[in-house]
Design an enzyme around this catalytic site. Structure first.
Site, PDB file in Angstrom:
ATOM      1  N   SER A   1      93.421  18.383  42.504  1.00 16.38           N
ATOM      2  CA  SER A   1      93.601  17.730  41.212  1.00 16.38           C
ATOM      3  C   SER A   1      93.160  18.488  39.899  1.00 16.38           C
ATOM      4  O   SER A   1      93.262  18.404  38.798  1.00 16.38           O
ATOM      5  CB  SER A   1      93.184  16.280  41.190  1.00 16.38           C
ATOM      6  OG  SER A   1      91.387  16.329  41.376  1.00 16.38           O
TER       7      SER A   1
ATOM      8  N   GLU B   1      81.393  18.026  36.617  1.00 13.72           N
ATOM      9  CA  GLU B   1      82.126  19.030  35.546  1.00 13.72           C
ATOM     10  C   GLU B   1      81.419  19.475  34.363  1.00 13.72           C
ATOM     11  O   GLU B   1      81.223  20.333  33.619  1.00 13.72           O
ATOM     12  CB  GLU B   1      83.465  18.294  35.253  1.00 13.72           C
ATOM     13  CG  GLU B   1      84.287  18.643  36.670  1.00 13.72           C
ATOM     14  CD  GLU B   1      85.942  18.652  36.473  1.00 13.72           C
ATOM     15  OE1 GLU B   1      86.256  18.345  35.482  1.00 13.72           O
ATOM     16  OE2 GLU B   1      86.668  18.585  37.268  1.00 13.72           O
TER      17      GLU B   1
HETATM   18  N1  DGL Z   1      89.121  16.380  44.042  1.00 16.31           N
HETATM   19  C1  DGL Z   1      89.478  15.134  44.062  1.00 16.31           C
HETATM   20  C2  DGL Z   1      88.890  14.580  45.644  1.00 16.31           C
HETATM   21  O1  DGL Z   1      88.589  15.476  46.169  1.00 16.31           O
HETATM   22  C3  DGL Z   1      88.457  14.256  43.217  1.00 16.31           C
HETATM   23  C4  DGL Z   1      88.862  14.502  41.665  1.00 16.31           C
HETATM   24  C5  DGL Z   1      89.719  13.556  40.969  1.00 16.31           C
HETATM   25  O2  DGL Z   1      89.422  12.275  40.951  1.00 16.31           O
HETATM   26  O3  DGL Z   1      90.942  14.113  40.656  1.00 16.31           O
HETATM   27  O4  DGL Z   1      89.153  13.431  45.602  1.00 16.31           O
END
Ligand code: DGL
Length: 265
Positions: free
Chosen positions: A11, A152
């Protein structure tokens, strides 16, 4: 041998933790990474929406002629993997199975906790997979929706950040789990902070290594390993590539040369 690239998506930035391990294990491969910065976070969205975003990205990666796609996002793996595997012509590998397997192998007291986004927790993808592997396990889940923005924005070392981490982890400590799955690809960035709160006896599982082994085995068994390549990386972001580039440095520990803008929807 197959010299085509491995596609990998998240994402946003979190999947870079998976990419980092993957490229250490398979340094001769070419990688195309897609960070869906226009639509992040996935963790608070519905299954239909996350599936739609994931399919768009996977189709883009397919158009780049990748030989395999790694879903380096727990939320997308939990909510969209089955649809991706049905609709995409190349193999698609997610992070839930490798992480669960490692947790089952690690736990001595049969108590496993999962920390993840709200959507991953609600999907019950981890408990289902863990109990499929060992039905005697006691599984606790804890959603930590503030971890991603804290990471972040680099806020985890501040007092407020520390308090939030402690608050989310209190039920995990109470559960008595000896193994905790980092069920979101951002969380390895604060692994040492989480470990400090949970104590040395608790083992933290991040799926990256097992996933890298799975990719290696699959490519070896299908004679698709790139044995002579020099390794390369091309990164696309669906929005704000310069922000992506700046924040990626925290995760990769090095400066990225270029992040390309690619809008999909
Ligand atoms: N990278 C996403 C995960 O591993 C989390 C970040 C998001 O909520 O987009 O679930």
């Amino acid at each position: 041998m197959n010299t085509r690239a491995i596609g990998i998506f998240d994402s946003g930035l979190g999947g870079l933790t998976i990419l980092k391990t993957l490229s250490q294990v398979l340094p001769k491969e070419k990688y195309i990474y897609f960070g869906d910065t226009a639509n992040t976070p996935y963790g608070s969205k519905s299954q239909a929406t996350v599936t739609r975003f994931s399919l768009d990205i996977a189709r883009f990666l397919e158009s780049q002629k990748v030989k395999l796609i790694v879903v380096a996002c727990n939320t997308a793996s939990a909510l969209a993997l089955a649809d991706l595997q049905k609709q995409i012509s190349v193999p698609v590998i997610g992070v839930i199975k490798p992480g669960s397997l490692k947790a089952v192998q690690s736990s001595k007291n049969g108590k496993v906790a999962v920390i993840a986004t709200e959507a991953t927790v609600q999907s019950k993808a981890y408990p289902k997979e863990l109990l499929r592997l060992d039905k005697r396990l006691k599984v606790t889940q804890q959603a930590c929706p503030l971890f991603v923005p804290l990471i972040e924005e680099g806020w985890t070392h501040k007092e407020g950040g520390e308090a939030i981490i402690a608050d989310y982890l209190a039920p995990v400590i109470k559960s008595g789990a000896d193994t905790v799955i980092l069920g979101c690809t951002h969380y390895p960035v604060i692994k040492s902070k989480i470990s400090k709160k949970l104590g040395k006896s608790v083992r933290l599982v991040d799926a990256a290594e097992v996933l890298a082994e799975e990719v290696q085995t699959r490519l070896t068994n299908t004679h698709q390993l790139n044995k002579k390549g020099r390794g390369s990386l091309k990164i696309y972001a669906s929005d704000a590539p310069s922000r992506f580039k700046r924040l990626a440095k925290h995760i990769l520990g090095r400066e990225l040369k270029q992040v390309y803008l690619k809008k999909l929807n």
